[in-house]
Design a protein around this motif. Structure first.
Motif, PDB file in Angstrom:
ATOM      1  N   UNK A 129       0.836  -1.208   0.000  1.00 15.28           N
ATOM      2  CA  UNK A 129       0.000   0.000   0.000  1.00 15.28           C
ATOM      3  C   UNK A 129       0.865   1.250   0.000  1.00 15.28           C
ATOM      4  N   UNK A 130       1.910   1.261   0.825  1.00 18.26           N
ATOM      5  CA  UNK A 130       2.794   2.424   0.906  1.00 18.26           C
ATOM      6  C   UNK A 130       3.513   2.655  -0.423  1.00 18.26           C
ATOM      7  N   UNK A 183       1.992  11.504  -0.355  1.00 19.45           N
ATOM      8  CA  UNK A 183       1.742  10.416   0.590  1.00 19.45           C
ATOM      9  C   UNK A 183       2.863  10.301   1.622  1.00 19.45           C
ATOM     10  N   UNK A 184       4.103  10.286   1.161  1.00 22.21           N
ATOM     11  CA  UNK A 184       5.231  10.145   2.078  1.00 22.21           C
ATOM     12  C   UNK A 184       5.689  11.515   2.585  1.00 22.21           C
ATOM     13  N   UNK A 185       4.803  12.200   3.261  1.00 20.91           N
ATOM     14  CA  UNK A 185       5.123  13.507   3.823  1.00 20.91           C
ATOM     15  C   UNK A 185       4.779  13.520   5.304  1.00 20.91           C
ATOM     16  N   UNK A 186       5.438  14.408   6.029  1.00 26.81           N
ATOM     17  CA  UNK A 186       5.204  14.498   7.466  1.00 26.81           C
ATOM     18  C   UNK A 186       3.756  14.893   7.773  1.00 26.81           C
ATOM     19  N   UNK A 239      -4.483   7.434   1.417  1.00 27.51           N
ATOM     20  CA  UNK A 239      -3.964   7.409   0.059  1.00 27.51           C
ATOM     21  C   UNK A 239      -5.033   7.697  -0.977  1.00 27.51           C
ATOM     22  N   UNK A 240      -6.183   7.096  -0.831  1.00 28.79           N
ATOM     23  CA  UNK A 240      -7.275   7.341  -1.772  1.00 28.79           C
ATOM     24  C   UNK A 240      -7.738   8.788  -1.707  1.00 28.79           C
TER      25      UNK A 240
END
Length: 330
Positions: free
Chosen positions: A25-26, A36-39, A290-291
């Motif tokens: 998923x990641x 998505x991959x943010x603080x 994510x969606x």
């Protein structure tokens, strides 16, 4: 022993599967959107997960015993209402810490009493947990609508925002509350007589009675503890939303069931652990976030969650079909 077998023995096959799903998923959403991959996204997930997590813990123990608690959302809301009533009695925004602590006690009492009542009916009258919890759900919803007249109750002291939105050493306070509760659940289920009794009742309640276990007391405690977890969730919801409403979190009921089954709980009771359920919660939260970031309709998240449950059930059926002797019942 091969390396793969060593990893499986150390981590557990159930956890390994869920970690793989979480990683998938990641990777998928990291490729789909740079947000998505943010603080900020991780912070958002860390604040959203705890309420769902606490409600899932409230659902988990009844399922382990072979039952179900359909009233968890309204137990949480009626507990939040108890907290709000005490705070408003002591001045609302001007209420002090002492009033808040008294309100927390009232909330925990409301959750515990509603759970204990369900447990007593299930244990001593032999009523089915689905029917008992459904009746409690309807009762609490009606009671809450009557007390609030169908509206919201707001006007809490400013320090409550710290509980719902604050952090301690960079970790959101609601997440710390959930992790503490999850740790207590793990110890209770794996290292206490009560936990042993829960698994025994879920595996075979008649055999548990014949072996000398006090099944009635255990069932009563199961639903009481479930109610306490709901009360903690209700307190966090009140602090996070700065208001109390009977309908808060209604959409989370079926998600808690999904998280339990995705986390490996046997729907008939007797098997399941806390850590896989936490991993399942992380997967569901990552899917939802994510969606949302890729601009999908919020209803698509519900559809994906339902599809995930179907896929998991199909994979477990396939695993049991291939290796019927490998299923654990502890």
């Amino acid at each position: 022993m091969t390396f793969s077998k060593k990893v499986r023995a150390l981590v557990g096959s159930e956890n390994l599967f869920l970690l793989g799903a979480l990683a998938t998923v990641f990777v998928g959403f990291s490729w789909s959107t740079p947000l998505f991959l943010t603080a900020s996204n991780f912070g958002s997930m860390a604040f959203q997960l705890p309420v769902l997590g606490l409600l899932t813990l409230a659902m988990m123990v009844p399922i382990l015993s072979g039952g179900l608690n359909l009233a968890i959302i309204f137990q949480a809301n009626i507990s939040g209402l108890a907290l709000a009533t005490v705070l408003l009695h002591f001045g609302g925004p001007e209420a002090g810490v002492g009033a808040f602590l008294l309100g927390v006690l009232a909330a925990l009492t409301a959750g515990a009493l509603s759970g204990a009542l369900m447990g007593l009916v299930v244990a001593y009258l032999g009523a089915h947990p689905i029917l008992v919890s459904l009746a409690m759900m309807i009762f609490l919803r009606g009671l809450g609508e009557f007390l609030t007249k169908g509206g919201d109750i707001s006007g809490f002291p400013p320090f409550m925002k710290t509980i719902g939105h604050g952090s301690l050493l960079g970790v959101p306070i609601p997440l710390l509350v959930f992790l503490a509760a999850a740790f207590v659940w793990h110890i209770m289920l794996r290292h206490s007589k009560h936990g042993f009794s829960v698994y025994m009742i879920g595996s075979n309640i008649k055999a548990s009675e014949y072996s000398g276990l006090n099944t009635r007391r255990t069932l009563t405690m199961i639903y009481t503890i479930s109610g306490i977890a709901c009360a903690i969730a209700g307190i966090l919801m009140a602090a996070r939303f700065n208001s109390v409403r009977v309908g808060h979190g209604e959409a989370l009921l079926l998600v808690t069931v999904l998280a339990c089954f995705l986390g490996g709980l046997d729907p008939f009771g007797g098997f399941g652990r806390v850590v896989p359920v936490i991993l399942a919660l992380c997967i569901l939260q990552a899917l939802s976030s994510g969606l949302n970031l890729v601009g999908a309709n919020q209803h698509l998240s519900t559809a994906v969650w339902g599809l995930s449950l179907i896929v998991v059930m199909a994979l477990r059926w396939l695993a049991d079909y291939i290796n019927p002797s490998g299923r654990r019942r502890t």
